[in-house]
Design a protein around this motif. Sequence first.
Motif, mmCIF file in Angstrom:
data_model
loop_
_atom_site.group_PDB
_atom_site.id
_atom_site.type_symbol
_atom_site.label_atom_id
_atom_site.label_comp_id
_atom_site.label_asym_id
_atom_site.label_seq_id
_atom_site.Cartn_x
_atom_site.Cartn_y
_atom_site.Cartn_z
ATOM 1 N N ARG A 45 1.075 -0.928 -0.005
ATOM 2 C CA ARG A 45 0.193 0.291 0.056
ATOM 3 C C ARG A 45 0.453 1.320 0.642
ATOM 4 O O ARG A 45 0.476 2.541 -0.643
ATOM 5 C CB ARG A 45 -1.092 0.117 0.921
ATOM 6 C CG ARG A 45 -1.604 0.877 1.219
ATOM 7 C CD ARG A 45 -3.025 1.160 2.668
ATOM 8 N NE ARG A 45 -3.458 -0.491 2.642
ATOM 9 C CZ ARG A 45 -4.326 -0.417 3.112
ATOM 10 N NH1 ARG A 45 -4.337 -0.118 4.601
ATOM 11 N NH2 ARG A 45 -5.205 -1.658 3.249
ATOM 12 N N ALA A 46 2.281 1.131 0.632
ATOM 13 C CA ALA A 46 2.910 2.607 1.250
ATOM 14 C C ALA A 46 3.558 2.939 -0.838
ATOM 15 O O ALA A 46 3.813 3.573 -1.078
ATOM 16 C CB ALA A 46 3.939 2.018 2.442
ATOM 17 N N VAL A 47 3.576 1.835 -1.724
ATOM 18 C CA VAL A 47 4.622 1.808 -2.424
ATOM 19 C C VAL A 47 2.688 2.335 -3.433
ATOM 20 O O VAL A 47 4.220 3.412 -3.914
ATOM 21 C CB VAL A 47 4.848 0.528 -2.803
ATOM 22 C CG1 VAL A 47 5.625 1.016 -4.424
ATOM 23 C CG2 VAL A 47 6.165 0.024 -2.016
ATOM 24 N N LYS A 48 2.371 2.315 -3.795
ATOM 25 C CA LYS A 48 1.532 2.405 -4.471
ATOM 26 C C LYS A 48 0.895 3.729 -4.032
ATOM 27 O O LYS A 48 0.604 4.698 -4.920
ATOM 28 C CB LYS A 48 0.046 1.700 -4.027
ATOM 29 C CG LYS A 48 -1.690 1.652 -4.714
ATOM 30 C CD LYS A 48 -2.879 1.180 -4.895
ATOM 31 C CE LYS A 48 -3.784 1.186 -5.920
ATOM 32 N NZ LYS A 48 -4.775 1.160 -5.927
ATOM 33 N N LYS A 49 0.976 3.946 -2.712
ATOM 34 C CA LYS A 49 0.540 5.517 -1.944
ATOM 35 C C LYS A 49 1.589 6.623 -2.943
ATOM 36 O O LYS A 49 1.152 7.885 -3.841
ATOM 37 C CB LYS A 49 0.301 5.920 -0.814
ATOM 38 C CG LYS A 49 0.206 6.989 -0.091
ATOM 39 C CD LYS A 49 0.554 7.260 1.147
ATOM 40 C CE LYS A 49 -0.227 8.776 1.757
ATOM 41 N NZ LYS A 49 -0.388 8.292 3.103
ATOM 42 N N ILE A 50 2.865 6.502 -2.727
ATOM 43 C CA ILE A 50 3.279 7.246 -3.622
ATOM 44 C C ILE A 50 3.692 7.665 -5.658
ATOM 45 O O ILE A 50 4.711 7.841 -5.950
ATOM 46 C CB ILE A 50 5.246 7.294 -3.585
ATOM 47 C CG1 ILE A 50 5.632 6.005 -3.503
ATOM 48 C CG2 ILE A 50 5.168 7.255 -1.957
ATOM 49 C CD1 ILE A 50 7.356 6.032 -3.303
ATOM 50 N N GLY A 51 3.240 6.605 -6.018
ATOM 51 C CA GLY A 51 2.430 6.241 -7.066
ATOM 52 C C GLY A 51 4.217 5.289 -8.436
ATOM 53 O O GLY A 51 4.234 5.078 -9.256
#
Length: 248
Positions: free
Chosen positions: A234-240
């Motif tokens: 999720r954290a990786v997805k959050k920064i695109g």
Amino acid sequence: MSVAILHSLEKWRSHCVSLWLSGFARIAGFRKFANLRADATRWGWKRSFLIRVVSLLRRYAGVHIYRINVRPLVAQSPEPRLPGGLAVRNVPREELLKAAGDPDLDLDPDFIRDALARGDMAFGAFEGGRLVGYTWRTFTAAPDRDGLWARVHHPYQYSYKAFTRPSHRRKRIHVAITAFADAYLLRRGYAFEVGYLEIGNFASIGLADFMGRRKIGYAGYVRWFGRSIPFRSRAVKKIGAELFELHE
């Protein structure tokens, strides 16, 4: 009589083959144990077993897992980190193509042309006119492996394909190149560096920790019937940041 002799010879040959195979297995097993002990001495038992688990997952299940790091760019001079006689700067197209003629530098002319066409930049360290180390930065996407690409979005940029000549390693040349690239890119509106590291590559993870590259999560992919299926936390997805298949 001849039948009995042939039978005895066959038994003797089978026995010799069995002894040779068992001896080979013992040697192979000993080497594996010796490698495990060497890794344990360097990394500890927990990390040594993790290296082997990751290798098995990659080999037999087609699972590849990256640790995703993020580091804020810092405006600092590379000079205090450079050994005498070296200088760091942007590497222009002409010098990159010239360096491609040196097999030690792992630079292919087609790779260089494609990277520059995407807007990627190379930063390098020079000893005289000789390139001794470099790193690439992309502001869009760069090829990874198995048909996948790694993508980032502003204000993040992705650091990839870093290399230092073996004769110049352990001199913090990569640290000096990074400091120069950070200052250059901060002036152009970028604020963070994203990096992908295989979770079993503890040498690179140690350098990442030293340079302030903080783990934010994981990404990777699974090979399935000839395809690469990416995933991310999720954290990786959050920064695109993501791995993706490029469809031309």
